[in-house]
Design an enzyme around this catalytic site. Structure first.
Site, short mmCIF file in Angstrom:
data_model
loop_
_atom_site.label_atom_id
_atom_site.label_comp_id
_atom_site.label_asym_id
_atom_site.label_seq_id
_atom_site.Cartn_x
_atom_site.Cartn_y
_atom_site.Cartn_z
N ASP A 11 17.43 -46.43 41.24
CA ASP A 11 17.11 -45.01 41.25
C ASP A 11 15.85 -44.84 42.09
O ASP A 11 15.17 -45.81 42.42
CB ASP A 11 16.85 -44.51 39.81
CG ASP A 11 16.47 -43.04 39.79
OD1 ASP A 11 17.17 -42.24 40.46
OD2 ASP A 11 15.47 -42.68 39.15
N SER A 12 15.52 -43.61 42.39
CA SER A 12 14.29 -43.35 43.14
C SER A 12 13.05 -43.66 42.28
O SER A 12 11.97 -43.82 42.81
CB SER A 12 14.26 -41.89 43.59
OG SER A 12 14.41 -41.04 42.47
N TYR A 43 13.40 -38.65 46.14
CA TYR A 43 14.46 -38.68 47.15
C TYR A 43 15.02 -37.26 47.36
O TYR A 43 15.58 -36.97 48.41
CB TYR A 43 15.63 -39.57 46.69
CG TYR A 43 15.41 -41.06 46.81
CD1 TYR A 43 14.16 -41.62 47.07
CD2 TYR A 43 16.49 -41.93 46.66
CE1 TYR A 43 14.00 -43.00 47.17
CE2 TYR A 43 16.34 -43.30 46.76
CZ TYR A 43 15.09 -43.83 47.00
OH TYR A 43 14.94 -45.19 47.11
N GLY A 44 14.88 -36.43 46.34
CA GLY A 44 15.56 -35.12 46.33
C GLY A 44 15.21 -34.22 47.49
O GLY A 44 16.01 -33.38 47.89
N CYS A 74 20.81 -42.71 40.87
CA CYS A 74 20.20 -41.51 41.44
C CYS A 74 21.29 -40.58 41.98
O CYS A 74 22.11 -40.99 42.81
CB CYS A 74 19.26 -41.95 42.57
SG CYS A 74 18.48 -40.60 43.42
N ASN A 75 21.29 -39.34 41.51
CA ASN A 75 22.30 -38.38 41.98
C ASN A 75 22.15 -38.12 43.47
O ASN A 75 23.14 -38.04 44.20
CB ASN A 75 22.16 -37.05 41.24
CG ASN A 75 22.70 -37.10 39.83
OD1 ASN A 75 23.79 -36.60 39.56
ND2 ASN A 75 21.97 -37.71 38.91
N THR A 76 20.91 -38.01 43.93
CA THR A 76 20.67 -37.71 45.34
C THR A 76 21.20 -38.85 46.21
O THR A 76 21.86 -38.62 47.23
CB THR A 76 19.16 -37.50 45.59
OG1 THR A 76 18.66 -36.55 44.65
CG2 THR A 76 18.89 -37.02 47.00
N GLU A 154 8.78 -35.46 34.41
CA GLU A 154 7.81 -36.54 34.71
C GLU A 154 6.50 -36.29 33.96
O GLU A 154 5.80 -37.21 33.58
CB GLU A 154 7.55 -36.60 36.21
CG GLU A 154 8.80 -36.92 37.00
CD GLU A 154 8.81 -38.31 37.62
OE1 GLU A 154 7.73 -38.81 37.92
OE2 GLU A 154 9.91 -38.86 37.79
N CYS A 189 21.22 -34.42 37.87
CA CYS A 189 20.00 -35.12 38.28
C CYS A 189 19.60 -36.04 37.12
O CYS A 189 19.77 -35.68 35.95
CB CYS A 189 18.89 -34.10 38.56
SG CYS A 189 17.28 -34.84 38.84
N HIS A 191 16.94 -36.75 35.76
CA HIS A 191 15.91 -36.29 34.82
C HIS A 191 16.42 -35.25 33.82
O HIS A 191 15.82 -35.06 32.77
CB HIS A 191 14.75 -35.65 35.59
CG HIS A 191 13.92 -36.63 36.37
ND1 HIS A 191 14.45 -37.45 37.31
CD2 HIS A 191 12.59 -36.90 36.31
CE1 HIS A 191 13.48 -38.19 37.83
NE2 HIS A 191 12.35 -37.88 37.24
N1 DGL Z 1 16.71 -39.45 40.88
C1 DGL Z 1 16.80 -38.17 41.54
C2 DGL Z 1 18.21 -37.60 41.33
O1 DGL Z 1 18.90 -37.92 40.38
C3 DGL Z 1 15.74 -37.19 41.05
C4 DGL Z 1 14.33 -37.56 41.47
C5 DGL Z 1 14.12 -37.60 42.97
O2 DGL Z 1 14.19 -36.55 43.63
O3 DGL Z 1 13.89 -38.69 43.48
O4 DGL Z 1 18.65 -36.81 42.12
#
Ligand code: DGL
Length: 275
Positions: A11-12, A43-44, A74-76, A154, A189, A191
């Site tokens: 993940d990011s 990453y978003g 990570c979704n992004t 966060e 996402c 989070h």
């Molecule tokens: N992990 C990212 C996601 O699920 C969220 C945090 C980021 O922007 O890095 O999209």
């Protein structure tokens, strides 16, 4: 047939721990190696090219640990880099969180009116609408970038008046300004599962909340079983955590995502070291 190699997850940063947690609970006998790219998050808000480059480097680092399967938590990164990873790593099964989330959303929605809350990059990619409409062609999917929600989580502000105000503002915009009606909302996402209670308060009754973390865990379980890659069922899984920056901060904040876990140790990973 058993395969004792670990499952790699990246993940990011911290958020992917929601996916790790769902995987660990579903597959307690498996070993997991988690890599949080804390040096380069978020990453978003980054370009697709950058996210693809980071994702490839993360995957290469996990491959050095001899993993049997890669989960892009990570979704992004799933939205923007999964096809590139799958092309680059034809011998390593790579699963992302978009397809499982889309499947769960399509199943949960009776009307086909679906909202996805995600990062800017995930929304820009169009990955969720594409994946949902592949399963349910009549679905109408509205994706909304909710950048501030990542910061709230966060900061540990998942409940209370501040979190409610920010969530309400996004939801009001959807409902009152964009006039979107929906029966299913996807937490698109890493989070956002931590905000589920607060989001629920802002929704009309009857709206289903879908979380891609639990859906991906079930897909990984089925995949391992089908390919005979599961670990021996009598053993207890082992977990290791790598980060690209500030391991102490990761250790401190991890408890927000993993309330039952104590003494988590994170090791600094060098993504530039030769393979
Ligand atoms: N992990 C990212 C996601 O699920 C969220 C945090 C980021 O922007 O890095 O999209």
């Amino acid at each position: 047939m058993n395969d004792s190699r670990a499952i790699g997850i990246f993940d990011s940063g911290l958020g992917g721990l929601t996916v790790y947690e769902a995987l660990r609970k579903t597959l307690p006998h498996e070993d997991f190696i988690y890599l949080g790219d804390t040096a380069r998050l978020p990453y978003g808000s980054k370009s697709r090219e950058t996210v693809v480059r980071y994702a490839k480097q993360n995957a290469q680092r996990l491959i050095r640990e001899d993993i049997k399967l890669l989960v892009v938590a990570c979704n992004t990164a799933s939205a923007q880099a999964l096809p590139d990873l799958q092309k680059q790593l034809p011998h390593l099964p790579c699963l992302g969180v978009i397809e499982p989330g889309a499947k769960a959303a399509a199943k949960a929605s009776a009307t086909g009116q679906i909202v996805v809350l995600a990062t800017e990059g995930t929304v820009r990619s169009g990955a969720y609408p594409t994946a949902i409409q592949r399963i349910k062609p009549t679905a109408q999917v509205h994706a909304l970038a909710c950048n501030l929600l990542v910061g709230l989580v966060e900061e540990g502000w998942c409940e209370g008046p501040e979190a409610e105000a920010v969530v309400q503002r996004y939801l009001r915009h959807l409902q009152n300004v964009q006039k979107v009606t929906f029966d299913t909302l996807v937490l698109g996402c890493t989070h956002f599962p931590l905000l589920a209670n607060t989001i629920r308060k802002g929704l009309p009754p009857g709206v289903a909340i879908v979380d891609s973390a639990s859906s991906v865990a079930l897909d990984v379980r089925d995949y391992l079983k089908e390919k005979e890659l599961t670990n021996a069922p009598e053993r207890q899984g082992n977990n290791r955590f790598f980060v690209t920056d500030a391991p102490k901060r990761f250790q401190r904040l991890a408890s927000r995502f993993l309330p039952d876990v104590t003494g988590l140790e994170a090791i600094l990973a060098d993504l530039t070291a030769p393979c």
